[in-house]
Design a protein around this motif. Structure first.
Motif, PDB file in Angstrom:
ATOM      1  N   PHE A   8      46.198  41.621  30.242  1.00  0.00           N
ATOM      2  CA  PHE A   8      47.409  42.416  30.731  1.00  0.00           C
ATOM      3  C   PHE A   8      48.303  42.834  29.354  1.00  0.00           C
ATOM      4  CE2 PHE A   8      51.848  44.035  31.709  1.00  0.00           C
ATOM      5  CZ  PHE A   8      50.962  45.669  31.814  1.00  0.00           C
ATOM      6  N   ARG A   9      48.740  42.047  28.627  1.00  0.00           N
ATOM      7  CA  ARG A   9      49.705  42.217  27.298  1.00  0.00           C
ATOM      8  C   ARG A   9      48.485  42.269  26.165  1.00  0.00           C
ATOM      9  NH1 ARG A   9      53.299  37.308  25.327  1.00  0.00           N
ATOM     10  NH2 ARG A   9      53.030  38.542  24.031  1.00  0.00           N
ATOM     11  N   HIS A  10      46.997  42.020  25.985  1.00  0.00           N
ATOM     12  CA  HIS A  10      46.024  42.361  25.169  1.00  0.00           C
ATOM     13  C   HIS A  10      45.680  44.118  25.874  1.00  0.00           C
ATOM     14  CE1 HIS A  10      43.526  42.354  22.577  1.00  0.00           C
ATOM     15  NE2 HIS A  10      42.292  43.055  22.807  1.00  0.00           N
ATOM     16  N   ALA A  26      46.113  49.990  25.383  1.00  0.00           N
ATOM     17  CA  ALA A  26      45.736  51.181  25.950  1.00  0.00           C
ATOM     18  C   ALA A  26      47.277  52.520  26.061  1.00  0.00           C
ATOM     19  CB  ALA A  26      45.986  51.462  27.503  1.00  0.00           C
ATOM     20  N   TYR A  27      48.237  51.324  25.571  1.00  0.00           N
ATOM     21  CA  TYR A  27      49.159  52.589  25.121  1.00  0.00           C
ATOM     22  C   TYR A  27      49.943  52.380  23.831  1.00  0.00           C
ATOM     23  CZ  TYR A  27      51.724  52.189  30.052  1.00  0.00           C
ATOM     24  OH  TYR A  27      51.622  52.215  31.474  1.00  0.00           O
ATOM     25  N   ARG A  28      48.697  51.920  22.926  1.00  0.00           N
ATOM     26  CA  ARG A  28      48.848  52.558  21.396  1.00  0.00           C
ATOM     27  C   ARG A  28      47.922  53.731  21.743  1.00  0.00           C
ATOM     28  NH1 ARG A  28      47.923  47.010  18.253  1.00  0.00           N
ATOM     29  NH2 ARG A  28      50.207  46.909  17.758  1.00  0.00           N
ATOM     30  N   ARG A  29      46.555  54.243  22.338  1.00  0.00           N
ATOM     31  CA  ARG A  29      45.511  55.321  22.424  1.00  0.00           C
ATOM     32  C   ARG A  29      47.052  55.888  23.135  1.00  0.00           C
ATOM     33  NH1 ARG A  29      42.215  50.715  23.528  1.00  0.00           N
ATOM     34  NH2 ARG A  29      42.617  52.488  25.969  1.00  0.00           N
ATOM     35  N   THR A  30      47.581  56.088  23.425  1.00  0.00           N
ATOM     36  CA  THR A  30      48.881  57.105  24.948  1.00  0.00           C
ATOM     37  C   THR A  30      49.709  57.898  23.617  1.00  0.00           C
ATOM     38  OG1 THR A  30      48.494  55.480  27.007  1.00  0.00           O
ATOM     39  CG2 THR A  30      50.414  57.494  26.965  1.00  0.00           C
ATOM     40  N   GLY A  90      46.099  53.169  33.165  1.00  0.00           N
ATOM     41  CA  GLY A  90      47.242  52.770  34.685  1.00  0.00           C
ATOM     42  C   GLY A  90      46.331  51.935  35.127  1.00  0.00           C
ATOM     43  N   ARG A  91      44.664  52.462  35.315  1.00  0.00           N
ATOM     44  CA  ARG A  91      43.994  50.922  35.326  1.00  0.00           C
ATOM     45  C   ARG A  91      43.795  49.665  35.110  1.00  0.00           C
ATOM     46  NH1 ARG A  91      40.023  55.313  34.515  1.00  0.00           N
ATOM     47  NH2 ARG A  91      40.084  54.455  32.484  1.00  0.00           N
ATOM     48  N   VAL A  92      44.546  49.315  33.890  1.00  0.00           N
ATOM     49  CA  VAL A  92      44.947  48.072  33.604  1.00  0.00           C
ATOM     50  C   VAL A  92      46.039  47.009  34.162  1.00  0.00           C
ATOM     51  CG1 VAL A  92      46.136  46.849  31.097  1.00  0.00           C
ATOM     52  CG2 VAL A  92      43.922  47.846  30.963  1.00  0.00           C
ATOM     53  N   SER A  93      47.909  48.622  34.662  1.00  0.00           N
ATOM     54  CA  SER A  93      48.822  48.272  34.974  1.00  0.00           C
ATOM     55  C   SER A  93      48.370  47.756  36.849  1.00  0.00           C
ATOM     56  CB  SER A  93      49.432  49.225  35.122  1.00  0.00           C
ATOM     57  OG  SER A  93      50.274  49.251  35.750  1.00  0.00           O
ATOM     58  N   ALA A  94      47.360  48.797  37.113  1.00  0.00           N
ATOM     59  CA  ALA A  94      46.736  48.296  38.638  1.00  0.00           C
ATOM     60  C   ALA A  94      45.830  46.503  38.885  1.00  0.00           C
ATOM     61  CB  ALA A  94      45.911  49.150  38.429  1.00  0.00           C
ATOM     62  N   ALA A  95      44.895  46.374  37.450  1.00  0.00           N
ATOM     63  CA  ALA A  95      44.555  45.813  38.227  1.00  0.00           C
ATOM     64  C   ALA A  95      45.768  44.116  38.341  1.00  0.00           C
ATOM     65  CB  ALA A  95      43.050  45.384  37.214  1.00  0.00           C
TER      66      ALA A  95
END
Length: 596
Positions: free
Chosen positions: A189-191, A196-200, A249-254
């Motif tokens: 998750f950290r990776h 994902a948030y850098r892209r965001t 969101g998908r990463v967080s949900a997983a």
């Protein structure tokens, strides 16, 4: 992002966090102590419930109610203490979080405002706005939940695992074993969330930058009917932002789903093992109940940690972006040991002497030279007009004199002191620039006149306005000097805005005044009024005027013709006209244009 860039980003983020957190270490320690007390009280309740079941209930069955009442009263007291301490912790940690946000926002803003013109010309304003708005908001979201979620979750997990091991080691082993997949899930998750948030953050930067640029250029957008094109471009950028947010969101949900699954497996495993051990006579029912309560409490903080980790990933990406602002070193640095200008004396008579000594300049290492070996002496109290074709170097000379840039080689001095050795405050009070479009900020007319001297009295402000002939139209405004000029002074004419700008100069009383064609966009009556004001503003001061009009050159004592970064003609305007050189050709061109 390469591994080296990734390391640099993390280093910038960590350095910024140290700068923000270190001064508040004592307050953070106090918040940590409150969180520790809260969690210790929370750990007691399940033990008291277990004791009530295993000891209090049997005693009550025998008619002895005091043990049961004692255990339940203690559990109630522990619950009340936990609630009280949590309230104090949230209030205290909330104030720390707001202080951190305040300092972060103002540090970043002050740093950007202190950057030289070269920074602002190369760094898009929309990107700066994104740093100070959406990236700071991501940090705010983390802090709102972070201090409570992080401290409580960590202390809860450590405390609960310790109590579990003390109560029953085989049962605790089941819980500890399930931490192996939880650790692997957390690393994944950290990776993924960091990527994902850098892209965001990069995508939202594009949205903000496009919006700011379109809004600032709204006149050009509407004049060339670019509304739909700009809207389509925003849709394209926003699609990338939405995709990046969806991926995050998908990463967080997983991750959250995986934590819930591991928690449920723990409950099933503990319940199965607990029933078996009770049947074997190795475990009491109260202890199993306490274990189930602790597991429920254990995965609540793990879920909180998941939420915090999600917020931290977003905030971490934001801090990396904000930290990048602080990496840029100012090209125009304030001296460590400033040198004071010699005293003005005699109403500033004899002050304002400017020298350019062997000045070379280029805007970047790869760009062509703009100035090549300029040597100039500007006498105090005289007005000098700079003329020449576009790109000849006129504006560059003015920018170097205002110290918006420093020479590549050579030096510029004011009254014998190199500009590099002057403090920013003394330089700004001694050299003032009036540009083609004098910027007015939202606020009153009086506040705009007092821009360089916020401590000026109303009488001084009015006197400055009267000196340049602006008092008449200002007094006629709806609220006089208290009238709000709104954004960029759109309610005033170009001539009125320039008169307010000249009142600013009159109020600060600088030694040197620079005018970047202050009348180029005015009609004849406005230009005449501004020229009358100029004669008052420039009296007794050294003035450098970038001139494109014959009327502006007419008020100069001396003309410098600039060509390819060098002075090719120098002298009084009358002499240069009679000499038949480049200035004479320009003069004839101006006459032809005005008579046409």
């Amino acid at each position: 992002m390469s591994g080296r860039d990734d390391g640099r980003s993390r280093a910038r983020r960590n350095a910024l966090l140290r700068i923000l957190l270190w001064p508040k270490r004592r307050r953070l320690a106090a918040a940590t102590a409150l969180a520790l007390v809260e969690n210790l009280c929370g750990l007691v309740s399940p033990l008291l419930i277990a004791a009530a079941i295993d000891r209090g209930v049997p005693s009550a069955s025998d008619g002895r109610w005091m043990p049961l009442l004692g255990f339940t009263s203690a559990a109630l007291a522990a619950g009340l203490t936990t609630a009280t301490v949590k309230y104090c912790f949230l209030r205290y940690s909330g104030s720390i979080a707001q202080d951190l946000l305040f300092e972060l926002r103002h540090r970043a803003f002050a740093h950007v405002m202190g950057q030289p013109l070269a920074f602002h010309e190369s760094y898009p304003s929309g990107r700066v706005v994104a740093r100070l708005s959406s990236d700071v908001e991501s940090v705010e979201e983390m802090l709102e939940m972070g201090l409570d979620g992080l401290f409580s979750a960590l202390f809860s997990m450590v405390g609960i695992l310790t109590v579990m091991l003390w109560l029953d080691q085989p049962m605790a082993a089941v819980v500890v074993a399930l931490f192996v997949p939880l650790y692997a899930l957390t690393r994944w998750f950290r990776h993924r969330s960091r990527q994902a948030y850098r892209r965001t953050r990069t995508a939202v930067e594009g949205v903000v930058q496009h919006t700011v640029e379109a809004y600032n250029g709204i006149r050009a957008v509407q004049a060339f009917r670019r509304e739909e094109t700009n809207a389509q471009r925003l849709r394209e950028i926003d699609t990338s932002y939405a995709a990046a947010r969806a991926d995050a969101g998908r990463v967080s949900a997983a991750f959250s789903g995986g934590v819930k699954l591991i928690g449920n497996l723990s409950l099933v495993g503990l319940l199965t093992l607990g029933v078996y051990r009770i049947d074997q006579g190795r475990l009491e029912l109260g202890t199993l109940t306490a274990f189930l309560l602790y597991v429920h409490r254990l995965y609540d903080p793990i879920d909180e940690l998941a939420s915090f980790a999600n917020a931290f990933s977003a905030a971490s990406a934001g801090l990396e972006k904000i930290g990048a602002l602080f990496v840029r070193h100012p090209t125009v640095a304030e001296p460590e040991n400033p040198v004071a200008l010699p005293p003005a004396g005699g109403g500033r008579a004899g002050t304002g002497a400017v020298r350019f000594e062997g000045v070379h300049f280029r805007y970047g290492e790869q760009s062509r030279p703009v100035l090549s070996g300029v040597d100039l002496t500007l006498e105090p109290g005289r007005t000098v007009a700079l003329v020449g074709t576009t790109g000849a170097g006129k504006s560059t000379i003015a920018k170097l004199l205002a110290r918006l840039y420093d020479p590549t080689t050579g030096r510029v001095t004011l009254d014998g002191v190199e500009l590099r050795d002057l403090s920013d405050a003394e330089l700004h009070s001694s050299v003032s620039m009036i540009t083609q479009e004098s910027f007015l900020f939202s606020g009153s007319v009086a506040q705009n006149i007092a821009l360089g001297r916020p401590d000026a009295s109303r009488a001084e402000i009015r006197s400055a306005a009267e000196a340049v002939g602006a008092d008449g139209f200002i007094s006629a405004l709806p609220d006089g000097y208290d009238t709000d000029v709104h954004k960029r002074g759109t309610g005033l004419s170009a001539g009125q805005r320039q008169l307010i700008a000249m009142a600013r100069v009159m109020l600060t009383s600088p030694r040197v005044v620079i005018l970047d064609e202050a009348t180029s966009s005015m009609d004849t009556p406005s230009e005449r009024a501004v020229h009358e004001a100029l004669t008052r503003v420039l009296a007794g001061r050294t003035a450098v005027i970038i001139a494109h009009r014959l009327s502006t050159v007419a008020i100069a004592d001396r003309v410098l013709v600039i060509e390819d970064g060098a002075v090719v003609e120098d002298g009084p305007p009358e002499e240069l006209r009679e000499a038949g050189g480049r200035f004479a050709d320009m003069h004839q061109g101006w006459l032809a244009a005005t008579s046409a």
